[in-house]
Design a protein around this motif. Structure first.
Motif, PDB file in Angstrom:
ATOM      1  N   ASN A  81      12.759  -2.150   3.249  1.00 25.68           N
ATOM      2  CA  ASN A  81      11.872  -1.088   3.729  1.00 25.68           C
ATOM      3  C   ASN A  81      12.381  -0.611   5.080  1.00 25.68           C
ATOM      4  O   ASN A  81      12.997  -1.356   5.831  1.00 25.68           O
ATOM      5  N   PRO A  82      12.160   0.661   5.396  1.00 24.37           N
ATOM      6  CA  PRO A  82      12.801   1.227   6.599  1.00 24.37           C
ATOM      7  C   PRO A  82      12.259   0.644   7.904  1.00 24.37           C
ATOM      8  O   PRO A  82      12.952   0.692   8.910  1.00 24.37           O
ATOM      9  N   ASN A  83      11.034   0.099   7.898  1.00 29.93           N
ATOM     10  CA  ASN A  83      10.483  -0.404   9.152  1.00 29.93           C
ATOM     11  C   ASN A  83      11.039  -1.772   9.536  1.00 29.93           C
ATOM     12  O   ASN A  83      11.580  -1.946  10.617  1.00 29.93           O
ATOM     13  N   ASN A  84      10.855  -2.764   8.652  1.00 26.72           N
ATOM     14  CA  ASN A  84      11.343  -4.096   9.022  1.00 26.72           C
ATOM     15  C   ASN A  84      11.931  -4.845   7.821  1.00 26.72           C
ATOM     16  O   ASN A  84      11.789  -6.050   7.711  1.00 26.72           O
ATOM     17  N   SER A 127       5.810   3.040  -8.693  1.00 27.98           N
ATOM     18  CA  SER A 127       4.578   2.816  -7.956  1.00 27.98           C
ATOM     19  C   SER A 127       4.837   2.104  -6.633  1.00 27.98           C
ATOM     20  O   SER A 127       4.294   2.470  -5.601  1.00 27.98           O
ATOM     21  N   LEU A 154      10.509  -5.622   0.567  1.00 33.68           N
ATOM     22  CA  LEU A 154      10.557  -6.567   1.678  1.00 33.68           C
ATOM     23  C   LEU A 154      11.950  -6.602   2.297  1.00 33.68           C
ATOM     24  O   LEU A 154      12.119  -6.762   3.491  1.00 33.68           O
ATOM     25  N   GLU A 203       7.339  11.402  -6.782  1.00 32.24           N
ATOM     26  CA  GLU A 203       6.479  11.227  -7.939  1.00 32.24           C
ATOM     27  C   GLU A 203       7.276  11.438  -9.221  1.00 32.24           C
ATOM     28  O   GLU A 203       8.020  12.410  -9.324  1.00 32.24           O
ATOM     29  N   ARG A 225       6.900   9.145  -1.349  1.00 27.92           N
ATOM     30  CA  ARG A 225       6.383  10.443  -1.820  1.00 27.92           C
ATOM     31  C   ARG A 225       7.242  10.993  -2.961  1.00 27.92           C
ATOM     32  O   ARG A 225       7.431  12.197  -3.063  1.00 27.92           O
ATOM     33  N   LEU A 256       5.775   5.704  -4.417  1.00 29.17           N
ATOM     34  CA  LEU A 256       4.586   6.165  -3.692  1.00 29.17           C
ATOM     35  C   LEU A 256       4.829   6.252  -2.189  1.00 29.17           C
ATOM     36  O   LEU A 256       4.578   7.291  -1.592  1.00 29.17           O
ATOM     37  N   PRO A 257       5.333   5.169  -1.550  1.00 29.07           N
ATOM     38  CA  PRO A 257       5.577   5.278  -0.110  1.00 29.07           C
ATOM     39  C   PRO A 257       6.589   6.365   0.213  1.00 29.07           C
ATOM     40  O   PRO A 257       6.517   6.981   1.272  1.00 29.07           O
ATOM     41  N   TYR A 282      12.561   3.406  -0.098  1.00 28.90           N
ATOM     42  CA  TYR A 282      11.479   4.292  -0.540  1.00 28.90           C
ATOM     43  C   TYR A 282      12.021   5.699  -0.748  1.00 28.90           C
ATOM     44  O   TYR A 282      11.661   6.643  -0.048  1.00 28.90           O
ATOM     45  N   TYR A 342      -0.416   8.032 -13.932  1.00 33.55           N
ATOM     46  CA  TYR A 342      -1.305   7.062 -13.313  1.00 33.55           C
ATOM     47  C   TYR A 342      -2.373   7.781 -12.491  1.00 33.55           C
ATOM     48  O   TYR A 342      -3.545   7.415 -12.491  1.00 33.55           O
ATOM     49  N   ARG A 343      -1.928   8.838 -11.776  1.00 33.07           N
ATOM     50  CA  ARG A 343      -2.885   9.587 -10.983  1.00 33.07           C
ATOM     51  C   ARG A 343      -3.946  10.229 -11.880  1.00 33.07           C
ATOM     52  O   ARG A 343      -5.127  10.250 -11.540  1.00 33.07           O
ATOM     53  N   ILE A 362       2.814 -12.974   3.639  1.00 32.92           N
ATOM     54  CA  ILE A 362       4.153 -12.393   3.737  1.00 32.92           C
ATOM     55  C   ILE A 362       4.557 -12.224   5.189  1.00 32.92           C
ATOM     56  O   ILE A 362       3.854 -11.573   5.974  1.00 32.92           O
TER      57      ILE A 362
END
Lengths: 336, 562, 363
Positions: free
Chosen positions: B123-126, B222, B120, B231, B229, B226-227, B144, B238-239, B330
């Motif tokens: 993150n690169p967007n907001n 996780s 929160l 691993e 990429r 995951l966001p 991420y 988990y996969r 959120i």
């Protein structure tokens, strides 16, 4: 043996005098009450109101253990192997229940309440009753996405304007998402297999934000980190007043099927039967639809989401684990 | 008591039996499962599971990510812990009591919630911090990513490293440092030449512990991996278990076995590197006065910098959590969020009988488990340090067995085991699982404390006519109380938050808080997650303070300690 | 009660190989006397002490207190009496004062361990503290004491249970010089007074000579020599002991002949009249050793063994000078003790005389 006799008895009674069985018999209720409680292993969440209503109605405790898909089969299989069966009623994805059925750990039971469900939802062998569809849809943030930008087709997700702003479960590791993507191909939603491939490639090119399952999908959409996502309409109900809405695409919606069954050797078999009857009743399914936003198959019951009763929601075909693994690898290659 | 004493051999034997009984069961179950056909623990022999897992072409990339992730977070956590512990225990830096609590707080937060809070923020967007950074024209940080994961995992594992190092730092003879200054070495040279080498056992213990922990960490890979990429081994596992409806834990265990192998190598490496532990004896029974050195004009500036860092790194995610618990869904903070403030998550959590029962169970398990765990760990680590025979090496390895398996699969190992006993479905099964899995949390700080306790102090008691037990009670216990307290604290806090074992073993009546949190996470009910998270922090804090209080009473005549 | 040590061996194994700490040690520590184990560090003296205390177990051999075997590693009948049942007292080099206890608690500890009644503990602890002149310090935290006081707490703790045997592991090595001398004197007096069997490990020859009735010199895990302090000092049998006791000049020479009660030896500084050793034939190679206090400077002193030399360096030590004097054509250096009041400077020519009785011979 007794339980099997009972189940056969119920079956015979059902076939002989179905209309009389609209309500659970007095005999079953009193036996269930004598047993006092029923243990419910379930994959579905947020169902406490149904358990409370059941307790209020019959005075039988319903004890809920949430089983994630990854723990479900190992736990139930191990309990049967070691003779310590703790779950009386099992609820989970239908493919999972079918595996349990093949492993011989389910008890056949046809509930009289199943009459209110479509023909295809009933197991010819009488083990599993399908009651709902875990439906997948395109969910968007209605504060941040202008009405004219809302997709009208799945194909719209390949528009480069969504780049980096789509959230979805990891298609190389999340079973339902794999099934959903493959389902779009098998139902020929895009008219041709080539069109499906270009959808998948276009979606991958938009660099979606991957999460582990559907659970973490609505958060980023609500917060604005993502604008849109492959998620589930039920969150519109459970997360209200979050600014979520579903895209009314022209294609049908798809989802995996949810089923319920009774475990062989259930510690409280009568209470289990009574619970399944109640679970499938209109009363319980209305709670499920209205409070949890689930898409249920009981006729005439819909979740309180605008337009859902008009939508076409189709069950996806059950896939074997081998198929799932194959497609997860294929999709993983494209998406990563 | 080096050799020739049958009592020693017997006690090593008994401890090996107890610890082995606790940790060997699930590990063996998983080992058998990895070689068995079919889905249960036991089946016909096959190598197929190994072939399929290790034949995966992505494995190389996964392994290199995992190595960077584990090593990076271990170094970060240990470095931060060292700095903080040194400033807190050896200098007159201000705000010490706050600085002492800070690192422990990040341990109390459910890891999923902590990682989500950071998502929160960054993150690169907001991400909230990123929005701020962009406004300041400073670009943005993408959490991420592998560095982001290393950073967050490092913060999450900071308390583990901190408590291990504090236990050693508290009993570090200050004259060793003073000798270096007098020899003409600057403070920083002293730090590199004296303090670090002297603390080597504790530092290695911390790195080992954190590496093994992050090797099996799932929350951060996780939520952030995951966001991005990225691993790592746990998400790879988990996969393996999540893609089908009937997860093949045997295959997951086949991967887990190599994690276990790495862990065992690490443990032996650690043992080898601290083999000459006599070099590090510092509580010597003479001039034992841990004193504080003055930072001079750097005192306040340094104090503020550290406090600020602490707040940003640890308090901020907690604030995000608190904020999340009062908003309906959120959203980025602002007028809209303020307008919609709500108590509904709190009302739900506090009125839900299940949550209340979970709360009671969690407290019971934390207190009972940590106390049982610390008793066992105290004896075990004493033997590990004082009796350096092959038997004690076996004992040390055993303590790591359950801990070394990735959390995702160790729970199933216990389930396979307990389902064969009457303990299945009881609180006892959880308690045993907890203690067995988290033994190293108590053993590590304790061994580094025991290493630093001069053998003379015990010898003096023995020649005074005291039996071994009396020596242990009157001399060893009081002097190692800081280590004991560290271990107890780590266990309490861990048990309040424990998810890996609980999620598989909890049944109606034995629900625990973390499982409730996990359910809320899967329902995307972040407000409820946050409220439960805050409750968990409150419980942990209360229990830790209680523990400190009891220890202070017990040790009221003891040497000056903070 | 004496301590009998028979054929005790102990080898330490480490990653770097094996180190023989004790090689077949045989020793009887006499009852009610003070015995010192003297030797350089690493000679095995502390290992031997710790074996006697039971803190270390030998590989083989036997240790007995009087007739009571406390360790036997011979054959099938292995015996091991743990340290807490050996009934000894011990003072550690580090004192090993428990930092979490008060002075009283530290001293009371051995009595508590032996389940002595509370009132008696009170009485005996106070008496022990009085004995070591720490009366009034009972309530102090042990860490709030000076080094000398801590040392005395350690002593009180070792004595309080009135053991028959008391062991000391270099107890004075952490004290300053003045305190060390004082404590040495007090300790000697105290041990004489108590009449215990005391075994004392030290690397300080002054301590060994001053404190003990019997000095046992060890080197490389074995006993080299033992005897009364005077025997060891004046009549050592090995160069190692001579060197270890210090302050000695060595001159290599050959026996020239005998002259009455004396023996004449040719050395690089000239022919010297030495102690009479008729067992040595003329022409035999010998080592002459001369303690620096047997050499006097100036016109006085004995008429025999007179030499001339030049002062090369001077060390003023308060009570005397230590001078290095270059003697003879071979430029041999002798260390000489000069009186503090002497008027000397570096480069000065000096006349020296060596006491014939102080010229001792080793084969």
């Amino acid at each position: 043996m007794l339980r099997r006799l009972l189940a056969v008895g119920v079956l015979v009674a059902l076939l002989a005098a179905a209309p009389v069985w609209a309500q659970s018999s007095e005999g079953l209720v009193s036996r269930a009450q004598a047993e006092g409680q029923v243990e419910f292993y379930a994959n579905i969440t947020a169902i406490e109101p149904i358990l409370e209503a059941f307790k209020a109605k019959y005075g039988v405790d319903a004890l809920y253990t949430r089983m994630s898909t990854t723990n479900f089969a190992p736990t139930v299989l191990t309990e049967h192997q070691t003779g310590r069966v703790r779950g009386s009623v099992l609820q989970g994805p239908v493919p999972l229940l079918k595996i349990l059925k093949d492993a011989g750990v389910l008890e056949p039971y046809r509930s009289p309440a199943a009459a209110a469900y479509p023909e295809w939802s009933q197991d010819p062998d009488g083990y599993i009753q399908v009651f709902g569809i875990e439906y997948v849809a395109i969910i968007y943030n209605k504060n941040l996405v202008a009405p004219e930008d809302v997709p009208t087709s799945h194909m719209d997700l390949t528009d480069p304007k969504w780049r980096g702003r789509i959230v979805m479960p990891d298609p190389s590791g999340h079973a339902t998402t794999v099934q959903w993507l493959v389902g779009l191909k098998e139902h020929n939603v895009f008219g041709s297999e080539e069109a499906w491939w270009s959808f998948v490639r276009g979606l991958a090119a938009n660099q979606p934000i991957f999460v582990a399952s559907f659970g973490p999908t609505p958060g980023p959409i609500a917060s604005g980190e993502a604008l849109i996502g492959i998620s589930m309409p039920k969150y519109i109900v459970t997360l209200a007043p979050a600014p979520l809405d579903w895209a009314r695409v022209k294609e049908p919606m798809f989802g995996t099927t949810r089923g319920i069954a009774i475990a062989a050797g259930a510690p409280h078999p009568h209470a289990a039967a009574l619970f399944v009857d109640y679970w499938l009743s209109r009363e319980a399914q209305e709670i499920l639809a209205s409070e949890v936003g689930e898409y249920v198959l009981h006729e005439g019951v819909y979740p309180p989401i605008d337009g859902i009763d008009q939508a076409q929601v189709l069950p996806l075909r059950d896939m074997t684990d081998e198929e799932l693994e194959y497609w997860a690898q294929e999709l993983g290659r494209i998406f990563r | 008591m080096r050799s020739g004493n049958w009592r020693t051999s017997v006690s090593v034997g008994v401890l090996i039996l107890i610890v082995g009984g606790l940790t060997l069961g699930p590990a063996l179950m998983l080992l058998v499962g990895s070689f068995s056909q079919g889905l249960g623990a036991v089946g016909a022999f096959t190598l197929d599971k190994y072939a399929r897992v290790y034949g995966d072409p992505r494995l190389t990339q996964v392994l290199s990510n995992t190595a960077i992730f584990a090593l990076g977070s271990a170094i970060l956590a240990t470095g931060l812990a060292l700095t903080l512990a040194y400033l807190n225990f050896r200098t007159d830096i201000p705000f010490r009591s706050i600085l002492h609590m800070l690192p422990i707080v990040s341990m109390m937060i459910p890891h999923l919630a902590f990682a989500a809070s950071w998502a929160l923020l960054l993150n690169p967007n907001n991400g909230m911090l990123n929005l701020l950074l962009r406004q300041l024209g400073l670009g943005s940080i993408n959490v991420y990513s592998l560095p982001g994961m290393v950073f967050i995992e490092g913060l999450l594992d900071l308390p583990v490293a901190y408590l291990v190092i504090v236990a050693a730092m508290a009993s570090f003879d200050v004259s060793l440092e003073e000798a270096s200054w007098v020899s003409g070495r600057s403070r920083s040279a002293t730090w590199w030449r004296i303090v670090l080498p002297m603390l080597r056992p504790a530092i290695l213990a911390a790195i080992t512990l954190v590496m093994i922990r992050s090797l099996s960490a799932f929350a951060v890979p996780s939520v952030l991996g995951l966001p991005g990429r990225v691993e790592v081994l746990t998400t790879f596992i988990y996969r393996l278990i999540s893609v089908g409806f009937v997860p093949d834990y045997g295959r997951a265990a086949a991967v887990g076995i190599s994690v276990l192998g790495v862990a065992i190598v690490l443990v032996y490496l650690y043992r080898y590197l601290t083999a000459r532990s006599e070099q590090f004896v510092t509580i010597s029974g003479k001039g034992y006065r841990p004193t504080v050195t003055s930072l001079g004009r750097w005192r306040w500036p340094l104090g503020f910098v550290v406090l600020l860092l602490g707040i940003v790194l640890i308090a901020l995610p907690v604030l995000v959590l608190a904020y999340t618990s009062f908003i309906p869904y959120i959203m980025v903070p602002g007028a809209e969020a303020f307008r919609q403030l709500t108590l509904r998550h709190w009302e739900h959590v506090l009125s839900d009988p299940l949550s209340l029962r979970a709360l009671r169970n969690s407290v019971l398990l934390a207190l009972g488990g940590a106390t049982a765990g610390i008793v066992l760990s105290t004896f075990a680590s004493y033997v590990i340090v004082r009796v350096r025979t092959r038997g004690s090496a076996v004992l040390e390895t055993l303590t790591f067995l359950s801990y070394s398996f990735p959390g995702l699969i160790i729970g199933v190992g216990f389930m396979w085991l307990f389902a064969r006993t009457d303990l299945y479905g009881t609180l006892w099964s959880l308690l045993i699982g907890y203690v067995a899995t988290y033994l190293p949390y108590a053993i590590r700080p304790l061994t580094s404390t025991f290493i630093q306790l001069s053998k003379d102090l015990e010898d003096a008691s023995a020649v005074s006519g005291a039996s071994w037990l009396r020596t242990f009670r009157r001399v060893v216990l009081p002097l190692t109380l800081p280590g004991i307290l560290s271990g107890w604290t780590l266990m309490v806090v861990m048990f309040v938050r424990e998810l890996d074992v609980s999620t598989v073993l909890a049944r109606p009546g034995t629900e625990v808080l973390s499982v409730q949190v996990f359910r809320a996470v899967s329902d995307a009910l972040w407000g409820r997650v946050a409220a439960l998270g805050i409750i968990m922090i409150a419980i942990s804090t209360t229990l830790v303070l209680l523990g400190n209080l009891v220890a202070a009473r017990f040790n009221r005549l003891g040497p000056a300690r903070r | 009660m004496d301590i009998r040590i028979r054929s005790v061996r102990k080898t330490f194994r480490s990653a770097d190989g094996e180190v023989a700490a004790l090689r077949d040690v045989n020793l009887t520590v006499p009852a009610n006397r003070v015995t010192t184990l003297l030797g350089p560090s690493g000679c095995g003296k502390t290992t031997l002490l710790r074996c006697i205390a039971g803190l270390e177990t030998p590989d083989s051999g036997e240790i007995a207190f009087g007739d009571r075997v406390v360790w036997s590693g011979n054959g099938a009948a292995r015996t091991f009496v743990p340290p807490d049942q050996r009934g000894i007292g011990m003072v550690f080099q580090t004192y090993a004062i428990w930092p979490h206890m008060t002075v009283f608690e530290n001293v009371a500890y051995p009595l508590e361990a032996r389940r002595v009644p509370r009132e008696e503990i009170q009485r005996r602890v106070l008496r022990a503290l009085e004995f070591v002149q720490l009366k009034g310090f009972e309530r102090r935290p042990a860490t709030a004491l000076s080094g000398g006081q801590q040392q005395r707490v350690a002593l009180a703790r070792a004595l309080v249970s009135e053991p028959k045997i008391i062991l000391f592991d270099e107890p004075l090595s952490n004290l300053d010089a003045k305190l060390r001398e004082e404590t040495r004197r007090d300790l000697r007096q105290l041990l004489t007074q108590l009449g215990l069997t005391a075994l004392y490990v030290t690397h300080d020859r002054h301590e060994a000579l001053a404190l003990s009735d019997l000095v046992v010199v060890m080197e490389d895990g074995a006993i080299v020599e033992s005897g009364s302090p005077k025997d060891i000092y004046f009549r050592p049998k090995s160069r190692f002991v001579v060197e270890f006791l210090g302050g000695t000049n060595f001159l290599e020479g050959t026996v020239a002949g005998h002259e009455g009660a004396w023996t004449r030896v040719r050395t690089p500084v000239g022919e010297l009249k030495c102690e009479g050793r008729t067992d040595l034939a003329a022409g035999q190679a010998v080592t002459v050793y001369v303690r620096n206090d047997a050499i006097s400077a100036g016109a006085g002193g004995p008429q025999a063994n007179r030499l001339r030399g030049r002062v090369r360096s001077l060390l003023f030590l308060g009570e005397h000078y230590d001078a290095e004097v270059v003697v003879g054509p071979t430029e041999t250096i002798l260390t000489v003790r000069l009186s503090a009041g002497a008027d000397v400077h570096e480069g000065q020519e000096l006349e020296l005389a060596i006491e014939p009785a102080g010229c001792r011979l080793l084969e």
